[in-house]
Each structure stands twice: as C-alpha cells, then as structure tokens.
Design a protein around this motif. Sequence first.
Motif, PDB file in Angstrom:
ATOM      1  N   LEU A   1       0.770  -1.135   0.085  1.00 21.03           N
ATOM      2  CA  LEU A   1       0.033  -0.047   0.102  1.00 21.03           C
ATOM      3  C   LEU A   1       0.880   1.444   0.036  1.00 21.03           C
ATOM      4  O   LEU A   1       2.062   1.329   0.919  1.00 21.03           O
ATOM      5  N   PRO A   2       0.410   2.186  -0.852  1.00 16.28           N
ATOM      6  CA  PRO A   2       1.222   3.409  -0.661  1.00 16.28           C
ATOM      7  C   PRO A   2       1.318   4.413   0.626  1.00 16.28           C
ATOM      8  O   PRO A   2       0.210   4.284   1.189  1.00 16.28           O
ATOM      9  N   PHE A   3       2.372   4.840   1.081  1.00 17.74           N
ATOM     10  CA  PHE A   3       2.372   5.722   2.132  1.00 17.74           C
ATOM     11  C   PHE A   3       3.221   6.992   1.892  1.00 17.74           C
ATOM     12  O   PHE A   3       3.761   7.112   0.700  1.00 17.74           O
ATOM     13  N   SER A   4       2.838   7.943   2.743  1.00 17.55           N
ATOM     14  CA  SER A   4       3.414   9.117   2.631  1.00 17.55           C
ATOM     15  C   SER A   4       4.966   9.082   2.425  1.00 17.55           C
ATOM     16  O   SER A   4       5.440   8.747   3.614  1.00 17.55           O
ATOM     17  N   LEU A   5       5.740   9.710   1.588  1.00 16.39           N
ATOM     18  CA  LEU A   5       7.159   9.728   1.823  1.00 16.39           C
ATOM     19  C   LEU A   5       7.539  11.137   2.847  1.00 16.39           C
ATOM     20  O   LEU A   5       8.492  10.951   3.552  1.00 16.39           O
ATOM     21  N   HIS A   6       6.747  11.836   2.742  1.00 18.81           N
ATOM     22  CA  HIS A   6       6.838  12.965   3.721  1.00 18.81           C
ATOM     23  C   HIS A   6       6.662  12.550   5.127  1.00 18.81           C
ATOM     24  O   HIS A   6       7.292  12.967   5.946  1.00 18.81           O
ATOM     25  N   PHE A   7       5.688  11.572   5.505  1.00 20.62           N
ATOM     26  CA  PHE A   7       5.649  11.020   6.694  1.00 20.62           C
ATOM     27  C   PHE A   7       6.979  10.090   7.025  1.00 20.62           C
ATOM     28  O   PHE A   7       7.786  10.325   8.115  1.00 20.62           O
ATOM     29  N   PHE A   8       7.541   9.630   6.053  1.00 21.42           N
ATOM     30  CA  PHE A   8       8.846   8.955   6.351  1.00 21.42           C
ATOM     31  C   PHE A   8      10.056   9.822   6.426  1.00 21.42           C
ATOM     32  O   PHE A   8      10.899   9.443   7.621  1.00 21.42           O
ATOM     33  N   LEU A   9       9.916  10.913   5.942  1.00 11.62           N
ATOM     34  CA  LEU A   9      11.082  11.911   5.954  1.00 11.62           C
ATOM     35  C   LEU A   9      10.914  12.560   7.667  1.00 11.62           C
ATOM     36  O   LEU A   9      11.968  12.869   8.231  1.00 11.62           O
ATOM     37  N   ILE A  10       9.864  12.754   7.949  1.00 10.32           N
ATOM     38  CA  ILE A  10       9.426  13.282   9.300  1.00 10.32           C
ATOM     39  C   ILE A  10      10.087  12.077  10.360  1.00 10.32           C
ATOM     40  O   ILE A  10      10.691  12.605  11.453  1.00 10.32           O
ATOM     41  N   ALA A  11       9.862  11.084  10.101  1.00 14.52           N
ATOM     42  CA  ALA A  11      10.221   9.924  11.021  1.00 14.52           C
ATOM     43  C   ALA A  11      11.888  10.067  11.287  1.00 14.52           C
ATOM     44  O   ALA A  11      12.221  10.020  12.132  1.00 14.52           O
ATOM     45  N   ILE A  12      12.475   9.965   9.832  1.00 18.70           N
ATOM     46  CA  ILE A  12      13.833  10.203   9.768  1.00 18.70           C
ATOM     47  C   ILE A  12      14.459  11.205  10.615  1.00 18.70           C
ATOM     48  O   ILE A  12      15.280  11.016  11.580  1.00 18.70           O
ATOM     49  N   ILE A  13      13.967  12.356  10.597  1.00 17.24           N
ATOM     50  CA  ILE A  13      14.351  13.706  11.108  1.00 17.24           C
ATOM     51  C   ILE A  13      14.262  13.434  12.673  1.00 17.24           C
ATOM     52  O   ILE A  13      15.223  13.674  13.486  1.00 17.24           O
ATOM     53  N   PHE A  14      13.083  12.909  13.066  1.00 18.05           N
ATOM     54  CA  PHE A  14      12.881  12.627  14.260  1.00 18.05           C
ATOM     55  C   PHE A  14      13.664  11.747  15.065  1.00 18.05           C
ATOM     56  O   PHE A  14      14.365  11.880  16.184  1.00 18.05           O
ATOM     57  N   LEU A  15      14.078  10.553  14.325  1.00 15.19           N
ATOM     58  CA  LEU A  15      15.049   9.597  14.805  1.00 15.19           C
ATOM     59  C   LEU A  15      16.556  10.482  14.889  1.00 15.19           C
ATOM     60  O   LEU A  15      17.305  10.062  15.784  1.00 15.19           O
ATOM     61  N   ILE A  16      16.775  11.213  14.053  1.00 21.54           N
ATOM     62  CA  ILE A  16      18.285  12.121  14.056  1.00 21.54           C
ATOM     63  C   ILE A  16      18.108  12.861  15.159  1.00 21.54           C
ATOM     64  O   ILE A  16      19.004  12.794  16.059  1.00 21.54           O
ATOM     65  N   PHE A  17      17.011  13.468  15.383  1.00 22.12           N
ATOM     66  CA  PHE A  17      17.064  14.343  16.727  1.00 22.12           C
ATOM     67  C   PHE A  17      17.097  13.672  17.908  1.00 22.12           C
ATOM     68  O   PHE A  17      17.564  14.059  19.047  1.00 22.12           O
ATOM     69  N   ASP A  18      16.403  12.676  17.926  1.00 20.90           N
ATOM     70  CA  ASP A  18      16.394  11.781  19.274  1.00 20.90           C
ATOM     71  C   ASP A  18      17.999  11.100  19.529  1.00 20.90           C
ATOM     72  O   ASP A  18      18.136  11.068  20.557  1.00 20.90           O
ATOM     73  N   VAL A  19      18.469  10.865  18.370  1.00 17.86           N
ATOM     74  CA  VAL A  19      19.885  10.182  18.764  1.00 17.86           C
ATOM     75  C   VAL A  19      20.826  11.355  19.302  1.00 17.86           C
ATOM     76  O   VAL A  19      21.651  11.284  20.136  1.00 17.86           O
TER      77      VAL A  19
END
Length: 117
Positions: free
Chosen positions: A51-69
């Motif tokens: 199923l297609p998912f939002s690429l923008h949601f994926f980018l926000i999740a990656i940014i969150f992980l970077i700032f969390d680290v």
Amino acid sequence: MLTLITYSMFLFTLAFIVMLISNIISKKSFMDREKNSPFECGFDPKNSARLPFSLHFFLIAIIFLIFDVEITLLVPFILTIKISKLLNLYLILTFFIIILLIGLFHEWNQGALTWIN
C-alpha cells in the motif's frame, strides 16, 4: 582413499534420504493454507500488501530519529559536569546545540517540516 569415498557416498545418500523424507512429511494441505496466511488486525490479507504511504511522513520520522539520537548524545554531558571545567563544557554544549539549531532551521527552510505542501 576407498574408505573416504565410501564415507562420502554414505553421507550423501543419508543427506538425500533425510531431505526426501522431510519433503514428504512437510507437504502442506489445503486446510493449512488459511492457517498459514498472515492475519493483520482483521484486514483481508488477499489484497495487495504494497500500500502506498506518504514519503513526507517517512522523512519526518527520519528527522525525528536523527534528533532523538542527538538528544541521547547530550545526556552524558550531565555526568561530566563534575569532572570537567565548566567553561569548556559550556562551549561544547553551546556549539553542539548551535549545530542542532542550524540543522533544524535548514530543514524548516527546505519545507521538510510542513505537512501540507
């Protein structure tokens, strides 16, 4: 040399027999097909799994992980307050937080943090 060939032929035959028996025993019946199908919270698994998912949601999740680290990198500075000079610690923390803020402002200017395009 003859014993080596005999042992290798015996092992080859034994391995072949074991694979043949496991193939015969593990045949799936028609009744087991539904039991082995994935169950996803009541959804029908026969539809497309891609199923297609939002690429923008994926980018926000990656940014969150970077700032969390990066936040987890800030935590050990609390433990080093007693053993280091306060001025050095202050300069390192200020430099690190400035780098974080520059990255945040860059992502903001690029539009990565706006949900609606």
